[in-house]
Enzyme design. Structure first.
Site, PDB file in Angstrom:
ATOM      1  N   GLY A  19       0.830  -1.206   0.000  1.00  0.00           N
ATOM      2  CA  GLY A  19       0.000   0.000   0.000  1.00  0.00           C
ATOM      3  C   GLY A  19       0.865   1.256   0.000  1.00  0.00           C
ATOM      4  CG  ASP A 148      -1.971  -1.282   8.167  1.00  0.00           C
ATOM      5  OD1 ASP A 148      -2.026  -2.299   7.454  1.00  0.00           O
ATOM      6  OD2 ASP A 148      -2.714  -0.300   8.015  1.00  0.00           O
TER       7      ASP A 148
HETATM    8  O1  F6P Z   1      -1.402  -2.168   4.206  1.00  0.00           O
HETATM    9  C1  F6P Z   1      -1.930  -0.897   4.292  1.00  0.00           C
HETATM   10  C2  F6P Z   1      -3.373  -0.931   3.897  1.00  0.00           C
HETATM   11  O2  F6P Z   1      -3.807   0.369   3.750  1.00  0.00           O
HETATM   12  C3  F6P Z   1      -4.256  -1.662   4.910  1.00  0.00           C
HETATM   13  O3  F6P Z   1      -4.539  -0.877   6.037  1.00  0.00           O
HETATM   14  C4  F6P Z   1      -5.474  -1.939   4.071  1.00  0.00           C
HETATM   15  O4  F6P Z   1      -6.245  -3.001   4.585  1.00  0.00           O
HETATM   16  C5  F6P Z   1      -4.822  -2.336   2.744  1.00  0.00           C
HETATM   17  O5  F6P Z   1      -3.601  -1.606   2.655  1.00  0.00           O
HETATM   18  C6  F6P Z   1      -5.680  -2.037   1.531  1.00  0.00           C
HETATM   19  O6  F6P Z   1      -5.049  -2.700   0.453  1.00  0.00           O
HETATM   20  P1  F6P Z   1      -5.248  -2.211  -1.058  1.00  0.00           P
HETATM   21  O7  F6P Z   1      -4.575  -0.895  -1.204  1.00  0.00           O
HETATM   22  O8  F6P Z   1      -4.565  -3.292  -1.882  1.00  0.00           O
HETATM   23  O9  F6P Z   1      -6.728  -2.125  -1.296  1.00  0.00           O
END
Ligand code: F6P
Length: 369
Positions: A19, A148
């Site tokens: 992310g 996170d």
């Molecule tokens: O890992 C960081 C994060 O923002 C998490 O808090 C969240 O669940 C996830 O990434 C969302 O993933 P993506 O960006 O692949 O939808």
């Protein structure tokens, strides 16, 4: 440019995985400016995380590429959630690579581009993949990134503080509308596996209820708390929910059963389900807000800029010393390296005896029990 010092690393490849978050570009700038200006290293930017390394999507980064990016959100390199060591292809492509093909492709590109080391900016997945690649013989240095804050081996990850500020401001804003409508307002923050963001923002924003994955919640206890508040004259309440929060019932389920149960009961996001449960339990008018990707957007906070920059320049020193297989990490007020094996494959959960949980309880916050 000043004196160029000796470096064990001549050419590095840098990538951002997982992310995105505010602070990634500040970290890229920290690594690249120190590596280039102090040690004369050649820097190759790898596009879209590990996917770029599998595909050979790499470009030379020049000083103008890593100048003026300190305050820019996101990542100038792009990112992806490539799963090298799990079967299956890219998430949004239909590559028929098997993981060993991808790893082989990475090894070939690592050689082809004459890399001495890979610098990987990422969270649990990216860092674990970096560790696995180091076990395959590649030189890897990690930098701890995620909103996170759930990476073992570092006191904090860059991205967390910016998301905390965003989440806290959102909670502040919800107070006024909750008060105007005499409502219960539920806000869902990110944090799939660990509740750091919800806990910190809930405390900072004065949440009346804070639900985190580490403490499965009892809706009856939440109902009693909210009704008691109403009976004491409080006309509104704020409920802060981590996206990975789960009920006691779910907490007692096997992982696969819980996944099926949530697919049935969590139509969109847990925040909406908790709001519905509260309304049914208490009869109080309740609304939900899912803050979502706003928490990962925009410019980094001052604290994240400082953390990202100092982690980045520390990584450049590790590169110069040829100290590979490490992650630059924050320990108290110092930046120190830890072995990549320390965060690999783990998640840093909120300990149940964490001092902030008692502090929240002491100011009357319900933690779901
Ligand atoms: O890992 C960081 C994060 O923002 C998490 O808090 C969240 O669940 C996830 O990434 C969302 O993933 P993506 O960006 O692949 O939808």
């Amino acid at each position: 440019m000043g004196i160029i010092h000796h470096s064990a690393t001549k050419t590095l490849g840098i990538l951002t995985g997982g992310g995105d978050c505010p602070g990634l570009n500040a970290a890229i700038r920290g690594v690249c400016r120190a590596a280039h200006d102090r040690y004369g290293m050649t820097i190759l930017g790898i596009a879209n995380g590990y996917r770029g390394l599998v595909e050979g999507d790499v470009r030379l980064l020049k000083p103008e590429d890593f100048s003026g990016i300190l305050t820019r959100g996101g990542t100038i390199l792009g990112t992806s959630r490539e799963k090298l060591f799990k079967p299956g292809g890219f998430e949004d492509h239909d590559f028929s690579f098997h993981s060993e093909d991808k790893v082989q492709a990475i090894k070939e590109h690592y050689q082809q581009f004459n890399l001495d080391c890979l610098v990987v900016l990422g969270g649990n997945g990216t860092t674990t993949t970096g560790y696995r690649l180091s076990q395959e013989g590649l030189h890897v240095i990690g930098l701890p990134k995620t909103i996170d804050n759930d990476l073992v081996g570092t006191d904090r990850t860059f991205g967390f503080h910016s998301a905390l500020s965003i989440g806290t401001e959102a909670i502040d804003r919800l107070h006024s509308t909750a008060q105007s409508h005499n409502r219960v307002m539920v806000i869902e923050l990110m944090g799939h596996k660990a509740g750091w963001l919800a806990l910190y923002a809930g405390l900072a924003g004065g949440g009346d209820v804070i639900l985190i994955p580490e403490i499965p919640y009892d809706i009856h206890a939440i109902g009693r708390h909210l009704i008691k508040r109403a009976q004491s004259g409080k006309t509104f309440s704020i409920v802060v929910v981590a996206e990975g929060a789960l009920s006691c019932e779910e907490g007692n389920m096997e992982k696969k059963d819980r996944k099926k149960y949530r697919e049935k009961t969590v139509k969109t996001s847990i925040g909406y389900r908790v709001a519905q449960e509260i309304e049914l339990e208490t009869g109080m008018e309740t609304r939900a807000t899912v803050l979502g990707y706003v928490q990962r957007g925009g410019i980094p906070s001052a604290s994240d800029r400082v953390l990202a920059t100092t982690l980045g320049t520390a990584a450049a020193e590790l590169l110069a010393r040829g100290e590979y297989g490490k992650m630059a990490a924050l320990h108290g007020t110092e930046i120190r390296p830890v072995d990549l094996s320390v965060p690999a494959g783990k998640v840093k959960s909120v300990p149940l005896d964490y001092y902030m949980l008692d502090s929240a309880a002491a100011v009357g916050t319900c933690l779901g029990r």
